[in-house]
Design an enzyme around this catalytic site. Sequence first.
Site, PDB file in Angstrom:
ATOM      1  N   SER A  73       0.813  -1.229   0.000  1.00  0.00           N
ATOM      2  CA  SER A  73       0.000   0.000   0.000  1.00  0.00           C
ATOM      3  C   SER A  73       0.840   1.270   0.000  1.00  0.00           C
ATOM      4  O   SER A  73       0.681   2.124   0.876  1.00  0.00           O
ATOM      5  CB  SER A  73      -0.912   0.030   1.234  1.00  0.00           C
ATOM      6  OG  SER A  73      -1.843  -0.982   1.161  1.00  0.00           O
ATOM      7  N   TYR A  81      -0.825   1.797   4.411  1.00  0.00           N
ATOM      8  CA  TYR A  81      -1.031   0.684   5.344  1.00  0.00           C
ATOM      9  C   TYR A  81       0.276  -0.058   5.508  1.00  0.00           C
ATOM     10  O   TYR A  81       0.888  -0.437   4.505  1.00  0.00           O
ATOM     11  CB  TYR A  81      -2.068  -0.311   4.804  1.00  0.00           C
ATOM     12  CG  TYR A  81      -3.493   0.035   5.177  1.00  0.00           C
ATOM     13  CD1 TYR A  81      -4.049  -0.426   6.364  1.00  0.00           C
ATOM     14  CD2 TYR A  81      -4.270   0.824   4.340  1.00  0.00           C
ATOM     15  CE1 TYR A  81      -5.350  -0.100   6.711  1.00  0.00           C
ATOM     16  CE2 TYR A  81      -5.565   1.158   4.682  1.00  0.00           C
ATOM     17  CZ  TYR A  81      -6.101   0.694   5.860  1.00  0.00           C
ATOM     18  OH  TYR A  81      -7.382   1.012   6.209  1.00  0.00           O
ATOM     19  N   CYS A 139       2.348   7.355  -6.384  1.00  0.00           N
ATOM     20  CA  CYS A 139       1.943   8.549  -7.151  1.00  0.00           C
ATOM     21  C   CYS A 139       2.449   9.836  -6.474  1.00  0.00           C
ATOM     22  O   CYS A 139       2.626  10.856  -7.132  1.00  0.00           O
ATOM     23  CB  CYS A 139       0.429   8.608  -7.302  1.00  0.00           C
ATOM     24  SG  CYS A 139      -0.278   7.061  -7.874  1.00  0.00           S
ATOM     25  N   TYR A 190     -21.584  29.459 -10.529  1.00  0.00           N
ATOM     26  CA  TYR A 190     -20.952  30.766 -10.749  1.00  0.00           C
ATOM     27  C   TYR A 190     -20.682  31.360  -9.379  1.00  0.00           C
ATOM     28  O   TYR A 190     -21.614  31.548  -8.581  1.00  0.00           O
ATOM     29  CB  TYR A 190     -21.888  31.674 -11.561  1.00  0.00           C
ATOM     30  CG  TYR A 190     -21.584  33.164 -11.434  1.00  0.00           C
ATOM     31  CD1 TYR A 190     -20.275  33.642 -11.524  1.00  0.00           C
ATOM     32  CD2 TYR A 190     -22.614  34.072 -11.232  1.00  0.00           C
ATOM     33  CE1 TYR A 190     -20.005  34.989 -11.397  1.00  0.00           C
ATOM     34  CE2 TYR A 190     -22.349  35.435 -11.102  1.00  0.00           C
ATOM     35  CZ  TYR A 190     -21.039  35.889 -11.186  1.00  0.00           C
ATOM     36  OH  TYR A 190     -20.767  37.226 -11.065  1.00  0.00           O
ATOM     37  N   ALA A 243      -3.670   4.088 -10.941  1.00  0.00           N
ATOM     38  CA  ALA A 243      -4.031   3.637  -9.596  1.00  0.00           C
ATOM     39  C   ALA A 243      -5.541   3.632  -9.384  1.00  0.00           C
ATOM     40  O   ALA A 243      -6.079   2.776  -8.666  1.00  0.00           O
ATOM     41  CB  ALA A 243      -3.366   4.551  -8.565  1.00  0.00           C
TER      42      ALA A 243
HETATM   43  C1  FAD Z   1       5.772   7.911 -10.141  1.00  0.00           C
HETATM   44  C2  FAD Z   1       4.392   7.414 -10.425  1.00  0.00           C
HETATM   45  C3  FAD Z   1       3.327   8.290 -10.360  1.00  0.00           C
HETATM   46  C4  FAD Z   1       2.027   7.853 -10.617  1.00  0.00           C
HETATM   47  N1  FAD Z   1       0.994   8.742 -10.539  1.00  0.00           N
HETATM   48  C5  FAD Z   1      -0.280   8.309 -10.725  1.00  0.00           C
HETATM   49  C6  FAD Z   1      -1.361   9.193 -10.549  1.00  0.00           C
HETATM   50  O1  FAD Z   1      -1.180  10.392 -10.276  1.00  0.00           O
HETATM   51  N2  FAD Z   1      -2.629   8.721 -10.733  1.00  0.00           N
HETATM   52  C7  FAD Z   1      -2.865   7.391 -11.042  1.00  0.00           C
HETATM   53  O2  FAD Z   1      -4.045   7.002 -11.165  1.00  0.00           O
HETATM   54  N3  FAD Z   1      -1.830   6.528 -11.210  1.00  0.00           N
HETATM   55  C8  FAD Z   1      -0.562   6.942 -11.062  1.00  0.00           C
HETATM   56  N4  FAD Z   1       0.488   6.063 -11.200  1.00  0.00           N
HETATM   57  C9  FAD Z   1       0.210   4.677 -11.625  1.00  0.00           C
HETATM   58  C10 FAD Z   1      -0.153   3.804 -10.435  1.00  0.00           C
HETATM   59  O3  FAD Z   1       0.812   3.950  -9.445  1.00  0.00           O
HETATM   60  C11 FAD Z   1      -0.286   2.360 -10.864  1.00  0.00           C
HETATM   61  O4  FAD Z   1      -1.289   2.276 -11.838  1.00  0.00           O
HETATM   62  C12 FAD Z   1      -0.652   1.480  -9.678  1.00  0.00           C
HETATM   63  O5  FAD Z   1       0.365   1.470  -8.723  1.00  0.00           O
HETATM   64  C13 FAD Z   1      -0.898   0.043 -10.138  1.00  0.00           C
HETATM   65  O6  FAD Z   1      -1.111  -0.757  -9.032  1.00  0.00           O
HETATM   66  P1  FAD Z   1      -1.013  -2.344  -9.131  1.00  0.00           P
HETATM   67  O7  FAD Z   1      -1.315  -2.854  -7.768  1.00  0.00           O
HETATM   68  O8  FAD Z   1      -1.836  -2.850 -10.243  1.00  0.00           O
HETATM   69  O9  FAD Z   1       0.475  -2.660  -9.570  1.00  0.00           O
HETATM   70  P2  FAD Z   1       1.905  -2.242  -9.031  1.00  0.00           P
HETATM   71  O10 FAD Z   1       1.852  -0.935  -8.343  1.00  0.00           O
HETATM   72  O11 FAD Z   1       2.836  -2.443 -10.165  1.00  0.00           O
HETATM   73  O12 FAD Z   1       2.198  -3.348  -7.914  1.00  0.00           O
HETATM   74  C14 FAD Z   1       2.340  -4.699  -8.189  1.00  0.00           C
HETATM   75  C15 FAD Z   1       2.957  -5.344  -6.962  1.00  0.00           C
HETATM   76  O13 FAD Z   1       3.018  -6.749  -7.170  1.00  0.00           O
HETATM   77  C16 FAD Z   1       4.234  -7.240  -6.658  1.00  0.00           C
HETATM   78  N5  FAD Z   1       4.528  -8.475  -7.407  1.00  0.00           N
HETATM   79  C17 FAD Z   1       4.650  -8.608  -8.753  1.00  0.00           C
HETATM   80  N6  FAD Z   1       4.885  -9.900  -9.067  1.00  0.00           N
HETATM   81  C18 FAD Z   1       4.905 -10.572  -7.897  1.00  0.00           C
HETATM   82  C19 FAD Z   1       5.106 -11.952  -7.573  1.00  0.00           C
HETATM   83  N7  FAD Z   1       5.300 -12.865  -8.522  1.00  0.00           N
HETATM   84  N8  FAD Z   1       5.066 -12.315  -6.268  1.00  0.00           N
HETATM   85  C20 FAD Z   1       4.855 -11.387  -5.292  1.00  0.00           C
HETATM   86  N9  FAD Z   1       4.664 -10.077  -5.547  1.00  0.00           N
HETATM   87  C21 FAD Z   1       4.682  -9.691  -6.833  1.00  0.00           C
HETATM   88  C22 FAD Z   1       5.234  -6.131  -6.930  1.00  0.00           C
HETATM   89  O14 FAD Z   1       6.335  -6.209  -6.043  1.00  0.00           O
HETATM   90  C23 FAD Z   1       4.384  -4.879  -6.700  1.00  0.00           C
HETATM   91  O15 FAD Z   1       4.468  -4.417  -5.369  1.00  0.00           O
HETATM   92  C24 FAD Z   1       1.801   6.477 -10.954  1.00  0.00           C
HETATM   93  C25 FAD Z   1       2.876   5.584 -11.032  1.00  0.00           C
HETATM   94  C26 FAD Z   1       4.158   6.040 -10.776  1.00  0.00           C
HETATM   95  C27 FAD Z   1       5.297   5.062 -10.851  1.00  0.00           C
END
Ligand code: FAD
Length: 452
Positions: free
Chosen positions: A41, A64, A45, A429, A304
Amino acid sequence: MKGRTIAVIGGSSAGPAAAAKAKRVNPAAEVTLFEASETVSYGICEAPYAISGLIADESKLVSYTPERLREEKNIAVRTGHYVEKIIPSKKHLVVKDLRGGTSFEHAYTHLVVATGSSPRTLGLPGEKSRNVFHLASREDTVAIMRYCSEASPSSAVIIGGGYIGMEMCEALLRKGLDVTLLHRHSLPMAGLEQETRETVVQELESHGVHFVTNVLVESLYEERGSVRHIATNRGSFEADIVILSLGVAPNVRLARAAKIRMGPTGAIGTDERQQTSADGIYAAGDCSEVRNMITGKPMYLPLATLASRAGWVAGENAAGGREVFKGAIRAMAVKIFDREFAQVGLSSAEARSAGFSVVTDTITAYAKVGIMPGSGKTTIISLYDKSSGKILGANVFGGEGSVLRANTLGVAIQHGLTADAISRLDLIYAPPFAPLWDPILVSANQARKKLK
Ligand SMILES: Cc1cc2nc3c(=O)[nH]c(=O)nc-3n(C[C@H](O)[C@H](O)[C@H](O)COP(=O)(O)OP(=O)(O)OC[C@H]3O[C@@H](n4cnc5c(N)ncnc54)[C@H](O)[C@@H]3O)c2cc1C
């Protein structure tokens, strides 16, 4: 519903959302979340703002801790555990404990794959040097912050002109570095309209970012573990720190090996319950695709917002519920120095390739009453379907209030409103916030005339 043993792979956005929802829907279910890193968690972003110093305490990005997820949500959180294999026929996972080095089997009745995405690489030697960074995790954030405080870099090269590249330009410039942005096309922020992208360049350059276009990086020259020169088709660039922001690719290796079907975008394909092609296996977040509400086609949109919403749906269904995720529109924004840039819905190129006959309209108007102190202008580029008159997409950029207007237009897109319907919206407005005729109304009125 009873007797479910739910496993979740991935602990960033989609995974914790799925796990928490599963437990809420079905408190009797046993929910285990596996995360390879030590953090769950994490507000990645917000990372550029922790790096710039705007957010003073980086630890506040953790929403979290594993302990809190365990105690408050009753989820068995296993950080430092990498899932090596999904075996759908036996309904079990092979998990490696990264601290102890041992692997074990973990049985599940239902599984949520939330493995996310990985940053794209250049594929060149030197990318692992001590001063070359991606920004995709807490480890990356902390490593960049530590490097900045220990090595006191004075120049940065950022490779890649997407929104993370933009945020890092601002973050490093605010830290006092001389910033050069190398981009492979003539304009940054692919997907935005031409005028918006040109305004992005003006904003970058007016704050001192050196924006170099049409760059192909050829090599990263390493000296004593650090990259100092970047050789390109446009000459050589020197840097104390290099940030790679080249976009992301979905992490689908595990799912692919388990013979789970990929969609046309290359990410995991799901139905509207987030169910994959494998029985009892759901997917959500950056590893999976979503249905574009306007075209009805799958799209890859790693955000996200969608990861959390799709995670909820996957978690609820894994726990025995019947929730659906009907799809999404693109809704994203970036702040570049003093301006807000937002996009909702389709771009004009996407709309045309989806077969729409596109009418484009551009207006620039005061975002607040013009004579109010601090009043700035906002530009709305809106795209309409000629035959139905419905709004398909918009770019909104300018001063304060631009993103909120994009949100209103996003709602209009999701609900299929026409220019006529938008021009009749009851918008506020009030001099400190909006003029009598909100820019949205000005834009819709003008578009209505064009569509006649
Ligand atoms: C700098 C930055 C700024 C951003 N700003 C925005 C924003 O302003 N607004 C927005 O909507 N989005 C934003 N995003 C995008 C957003 O952060 C991602 O879309 C979001 O984090 C995706 O979440 P997720 O859980 O799908 O995947 P991820 O965040 O990629 O997490 C996947 C997790 O799975 C774990 N994992 C992968 N494979 C395995 C495995 N085989 N076994 C155990 N663990 C594993 C990884 O370690 C990781 O922690 C931003 C991203 C970045 C990098």
